[in-house]
Design a protein around this motif. Structure first.
Motif, PDB file in Angstrom:
ATOM      1  N   GLN A   8      57.690  44.160  30.299  1.00 62.40           N
ATOM      2  CA  GLN A   8      57.561  42.952  30.535  1.00 62.40           C
ATOM      3  C   GLN A   8      55.889  42.799  30.902  1.00 62.40           C
ATOM      4  OE1 GLN A   8      59.389  41.444  33.773  1.00 62.40           O
ATOM      5  NE2 GLN A   8      58.359  39.284  33.845  1.00 62.40           N
ATOM      6  N   ARG A   9      55.312  41.838  30.271  1.00 69.75           N
ATOM      7  CA  ARG A   9      53.428  41.695  30.504  1.00 69.75           C
ATOM      8  C   ARG A   9      53.698  40.592  31.437  1.00 69.75           C
ATOM      9  NH1 ARG A   9      49.570  42.825  27.730  1.00 69.75           N
ATOM     10  NH2 ARG A   9      48.512  40.696  28.338  1.00 69.75           N
ATOM     11  N   PHE A  10      52.797  41.132  32.337  1.00 67.80           N
ATOM     12  CA  PHE A  10      52.493  40.238  33.467  1.00 67.80           C
ATOM     13  C   PHE A  10      51.059  39.663  33.449  1.00 67.80           C
ATOM     14  CE2 PHE A  10      55.696  43.015  35.306  1.00 67.80           C
ATOM     15  CZ  PHE A  10      56.371  41.914  35.727  1.00 67.80           C
ATOM     16  N   ASP A  11      50.672  38.475  33.956  1.00 72.96           N
ATOM     17  CA  ASP A  11      49.129  38.156  33.830  1.00 72.96           C
ATOM     18  C   ASP A  11      48.092  39.148  34.326  1.00 72.96           C
ATOM     19  OD1 ASP A  11      50.356  37.274  36.649  1.00 72.96           O
ATOM     20  OD2 ASP A  11      48.153  36.828  36.885  1.00 72.96           O
ATOM     21  N   SER A  12      48.558  39.818  35.354  1.00 70.90           N
ATOM     22  CA  SER A  12      47.467  41.053  35.680  1.00 70.90           C
ATOM     23  C   SER A  12      47.401  42.229  34.919  1.00 70.90           C
ATOM     24  CB  SER A  12      48.122  41.619  37.058  1.00 70.90           C
ATOM     25  OG  SER A  12      49.491  42.255  36.940  1.00 70.90           O
ATOM     26  N   ASP A  13      48.365  42.082  33.712  1.00 71.66           N
ATOM     27  CA  ASP A  13      48.215  43.113  32.854  1.00 71.66           C
ATOM     28  C   ASP A  13      46.937  42.649  31.935  1.00 71.66           C
ATOM     29  OD1 ASP A  13      50.134  44.415  33.402  1.00 71.66           O
ATOM     30  OD2 ASP A  13      51.602  43.302  31.960  1.00 71.66           O
ATOM     31  N   ASP A  14      46.338  41.588  31.906  1.00 75.06           N
ATOM     32  CA  ASP A  14      45.114  41.119  31.001  1.00 75.06           C
ATOM     33  C   ASP A  14      43.823  41.305  31.850  1.00 75.06           C
ATOM     34  OD1 ASP A  14      42.899  39.455  30.069  1.00 75.06           O
ATOM     35  OD2 ASP A  14      44.749  38.352  28.978  1.00 75.06           O
ATOM     36  N   PRO A  15      42.980  42.243  31.408  1.00 75.67           N
ATOM     37  CA  PRO A  15      41.780  42.706  31.894  1.00 75.67           C
ATOM     38  C   PRO A  15      40.993  41.373  32.214  1.00 75.67           C
ATOM     39  CG  PRO A  15      41.581  43.008  29.608  1.00 75.67           C
ATOM     40  CD  PRO A  15      43.000  42.551  29.857  1.00 75.67           C
ATOM     41  N   ASP A  16      40.956  40.566  31.764  1.00 81.81           N
ATOM     42  CA  ASP A  16      40.114  38.974  31.743  1.00 81.81           C
ATOM     43  C   ASP A  16      40.626  38.553  33.257  1.00 81.81           C
ATOM     44  OD1 ASP A  16      37.967  38.928  30.033  1.00 81.81           O
ATOM     45  OD2 ASP A  16      39.633  38.606  28.558  1.00 81.81           O
ATOM     46  N   VAL A  17      41.942  38.399  33.422  1.00 83.08           N
ATOM     47  CA  VAL A  17      42.622  37.945  34.620  1.00 83.08           C
ATOM     48  C   VAL A  17      42.153  39.109  35.894  1.00 83.08           C
ATOM     49  CG1 VAL A  17      44.660  37.534  35.951  1.00 83.08           C
ATOM     50  CG2 VAL A  17      44.456  36.889  33.324  1.00 83.08           C
ATOM     51  N   LEU A  18      42.159  40.217  35.674  1.00 84.16           N
ATOM     52  CA  LEU A  18      41.987  41.079  36.628  1.00 84.16           C
ATOM     53  C   LEU A  18      40.348  40.953  37.107  1.00 84.16           C
ATOM     54  CD1 LEU A  18      43.515  44.321  35.581  1.00 84.16           C
ATOM     55  CD2 LEU A  18      44.312  42.970  37.227  1.00 84.16           C
ATOM     56  N   ALA A  19      39.500  40.723  36.062  1.00 83.27           N
ATOM     57  CA  ALA A  19      38.083  40.467  36.336  1.00 83.27           C
ATOM     58  C   ALA A  19      38.129  39.214  37.097  1.00 83.27           C
ATOM     59  CB  ALA A  19      37.389  40.306  35.050  1.00 83.27           C
ATOM     60  N   ALA A  20      38.745  37.908  36.626  1.00 80.90           N
ATOM     61  CA  ALA A  20      38.777  36.976  37.497  1.00 80.90           C
ATOM     62  C   ALA A  20      39.185  36.849  38.761  1.00 80.90           C
ATOM     63  CB  ALA A  20      39.756  35.831  36.857  1.00 80.90           C
ATOM     64  N   TYR A  21      40.338  37.749  39.137  1.00 78.26           N
ATOM     65  CA  TYR A  21      40.621  37.970  40.579  1.00 78.26           C
ATOM     66  C   TYR A  21      39.401  38.699  41.194  1.00 78.26           C
ATOM     67  CZ  TYR A  21      45.608  37.963  39.167  1.00 78.26           C
ATOM     68  OH  TYR A  21      46.774  37.285  38.850  1.00 78.26           O
ATOM     69  N   GLN A  22      38.699  39.729  40.423  1.00 82.06           N
ATOM     70  CA  GLN A  22      37.593  40.301  41.362  1.00 82.06           C
ATOM     71  C   GLN A  22      36.538  39.112  41.776  1.00 82.06           C
ATOM     72  OE1 GLN A  22      37.317  43.747  42.450  1.00 82.06           O
ATOM     73  NE2 GLN A  22      35.664  42.629  43.411  1.00 82.06           N
ATOM     74  N   ALA A  23      36.282  38.358  40.892  1.00 84.03           N
ATOM     75  CA  ALA A  23      35.164  37.306  40.870  1.00 84.03           C
ATOM     76  C   ALA A  23      35.697  36.412  41.864  1.00 84.03           C
ATOM     77  CB  ALA A  23      34.897  36.534  39.553  1.00 84.03           C
ATOM     78  N   GLU A  24      36.817  36.148  41.919  1.00 85.96           N
ATOM     79  CA  GLU A  24      37.354  35.179  43.288  1.00 85.96           C
ATOM     80  C   GLU A  24      37.048  35.780  44.524  1.00 85.96           C
ATOM     81  OE1 GLU A  24      40.667  32.764  43.543  1.00 85.96           O
ATOM     82  OE2 GLU A  24      41.420  33.441  41.616  1.00 85.96           O
ATOM     83  N   THR A  25      37.371  37.156  44.584  1.00 84.61           N
ATOM     84  CA  THR A  25      37.267  37.808  45.778  1.00 84.61           C
ATOM     85  C   THR A  25      35.718  37.992  46.209  1.00 84.61           C
ATOM     86  OG1 THR A  25      39.085  39.664  45.067  1.00 84.61           O
ATOM     87  CG2 THR A  25      37.500  40.078  46.760  1.00 84.61           C
ATOM     88  N   ASN A  26      34.928  38.107  45.083  1.00 88.51           N
ATOM     89  CA  ASN A  26      33.481  37.997  45.409  1.00 88.51           C
ATOM     90  C   ASN A  26      32.788  36.522  45.757  1.00 88.51           C
ATOM     91  OD1 ASN A  26      33.464  40.851  45.094  1.00 88.51           O
ATOM     92  ND2 ASN A  26      32.886  40.658  43.065  1.00 88.51           N
ATOM     93  N   GLY A  27      33.680  35.481  45.624  1.00 87.92           N
ATOM     94  CA  GLY A  27      33.298  34.033  46.009  1.00 87.92           C
ATOM     95  C   GLY A  27      32.651  33.549  44.564  1.00 87.92           C
ATOM     96  N   ASP A  28      32.718  34.305  43.629  1.00 87.77           N
ATOM     97  CA  ASP A  28      31.993  33.546  42.420  1.00 87.77           C
ATOM     98  C   ASP A  28      33.103  32.982  41.768  1.00 87.77           C
ATOM     99  OD1 ASP A  28      30.357  33.302  40.203  1.00 87.77           O
ATOM    100  OD2 ASP A  28      29.612  35.333  39.920  1.00 87.77           O
ATOM    101  N   TYR A  29      33.268  31.847  42.051  1.00 88.21           N
ATOM    102  CA  TYR A  29      34.588  30.839  41.723  1.00 88.21           C
ATOM    103  C   TYR A  29      34.222  30.555  40.187  1.00 88.21           C
ATOM    104  CZ  TYR A  29      35.521  31.259  46.454  1.00 88.21           C
ATOM    105  OH  TYR A  29      35.903  31.403  47.660  1.00 88.21           O
ATOM    106  N   LEU A  30      33.040  30.017  39.694  1.00 87.29           N
ATOM    107  CA  LEU A  30      32.788  29.625  38.436  1.00 87.29           C
ATOM    108  C   LEU A  30      33.049  30.776  37.400  1.00 87.29           C
ATOM    109  CD1 LEU A  30      30.087  26.877  38.715  1.00 87.29           C
ATOM    110  CD2 LEU A  30      32.341  26.586  38.298  1.00 87.29           C
ATOM    111  N   LEU A  31      32.470  31.853  37.607  1.00 86.17           N
ATOM    112  CA  LEU A  31      32.709  33.206  37.009  1.00 86.17           C
ATOM    113  C   LEU A  31      34.275  33.163  36.853  1.00 86.17           C
ATOM    114  CD1 LEU A  31      31.735  35.498  35.051  1.00 86.17           C
ATOM    115  CD2 LEU A  31      31.331  36.586  37.414  1.00 86.17           C
ATOM    116  N   ALA A  32      35.059  33.236  37.785  1.00 81.20           N
ATOM    117  CA  ALA A  32      36.502  33.560  37.659  1.00 81.20           C
ATOM    118  C   ALA A  32      37.051  32.564  36.808  1.00 81.20           C
ATOM    119  CB  ALA A  32      37.097  33.383  39.011  1.00 81.20           C
ATOM    120  N   VAL A  33      36.445  31.236  36.806  1.00 81.76           N
ATOM    121  CA  VAL A  33      37.000  30.122  35.924  1.00 81.76           C
ATOM    122  C   VAL A  33      36.861  30.686  34.381  1.00 81.76           C
ATOM    123  CG1 VAL A  33      36.781  28.056  34.919  1.00 81.76           C
ATOM    124  CG2 VAL A  33      37.169  28.298  37.458  1.00 81.76           C
ATOM    125  N   GLU A  34      35.794  31.415  34.036  1.00 77.47           N
ATOM    126  CA  GLU A  34      35.356  31.746  32.845  1.00 77.47           C
ATOM    127  C   GLU A  34      36.423  32.683  32.418  1.00 77.47           C
ATOM    128  OE1 GLU A  34      31.429  32.910  32.340  1.00 77.47           O
ATOM    129  OE2 GLU A  34      30.551  30.926  33.124  1.00 77.47           O
TER     130      GLU A  34
END
Length: 234
Positions: A8-34
């Motif tokens: 089963q594939r989860f959203d967290s399997d996608d490297p872009d989603v993982l990068a978005a999570y990291q951007a959110e953690t850093n407070g860079d919300y617009l980058l997370a959206v990208e």
């Protein structure tokens, strides 16, 4: 021969989603959206990613975008009550209160134990002018979780508006027991007592509010009505 099941594939399997999570953690919300949008471009069926994107937009106050993505999340995740819940809150922030109420009512159809949906239905119905419905939802919250202090506060305010002063006294007294340092609760308690013509109790409540906050204008006005506080500039 047993066929090997496809993992089963989860959203967290996608490297872009993982990068978005990291951007959110850093407070860079617009980058997370990208990054979330990159993931959706590759797989438009990732409903949870629409939900994450909507939540990021909600967090930074871009409510039109939040609603757009949360609507897609609800479409992709029809059995996911939190997506509907978050869409309802986004509607409320847009002052689309009727739509917010409709969303949260659907949440409760899916999950009757979703206590925060009851809480926000109390708030939304209050602002929509449906005070009895608001009272029902606040009561549900306080019955199921007696430590939900702010729900008692809102219930007391609602009962004051409805003219159920004895019930308001009970609710607001509960707030003062749980949080004896709340001047707002004492000032409203004073109002409830005053409406019952219990002047001694009203005076005590207003005085306690001013003891906690000497600038509490509601308590000052209450004491003016009791002829106890005559020199005041509003």
């Amino acid at each position: 021969m047993m066929l090997e099941s496809k993992p089963q594939r989860f959203d967290s399997d996608d490297p872009d989603v993982l990068a978005a999570y990291q951007a959110e953690t850093n407070g860079d919300y617009l980058l997370a959206v990208e990054y979330y949008k990159k993931a959706l471009a590759k797989n438009p069926e990732l409903g949870i990613v629409y939900k994450h994107t909507g939540n990021v937009y909600y967090r930074i106050g871009m409510l039109d975008n939040a609603v757009e993505y949360l609507q897609m999340a609800v479409e992709k995740l029809p059995n996911y009550p939190t997506a509907l819940y978050e869409l309802g809150l986004a509607y409320y922030r847009q002052v689309k209160i009727k739509e917010g109420i409709e969303c949260l009512n659907k949440v409760l159809e899916m999950d009757s134990g979703f206590l925060m949906a009851h809480y926000w239905l109390g708030i939304m119905n209050y602002h929509y002018g449906h005070l009895r419905e608001a009272k029902f939802h606040y009561q549900t919250v306080t019955e199921r979780n007696p430590n939900f202090t702010i729900a008692f506060f809102h219930l007391g305010v609602t009962n004051l508006r409805l003219g159920f002063y004895d019930e308001a006294i009970k609710d607001l007294t509960e707030v003062t027991l749980k949080n004896p340092d709340s001047p707002a609760a004492y000032a409203l308690l004073g109002d409830a007592y005053l409406n019952m013509d219990h002047k001694f109790e009203a005076r005590k409540a207003f005085q306690k509010a001013l003891e906690l906050d000497p600038e509490d204008r509601k308590a000052m006005r209450g004491l003016v009505l009791l002829d106890d506080f005559n020199e005041i500039i509003f």
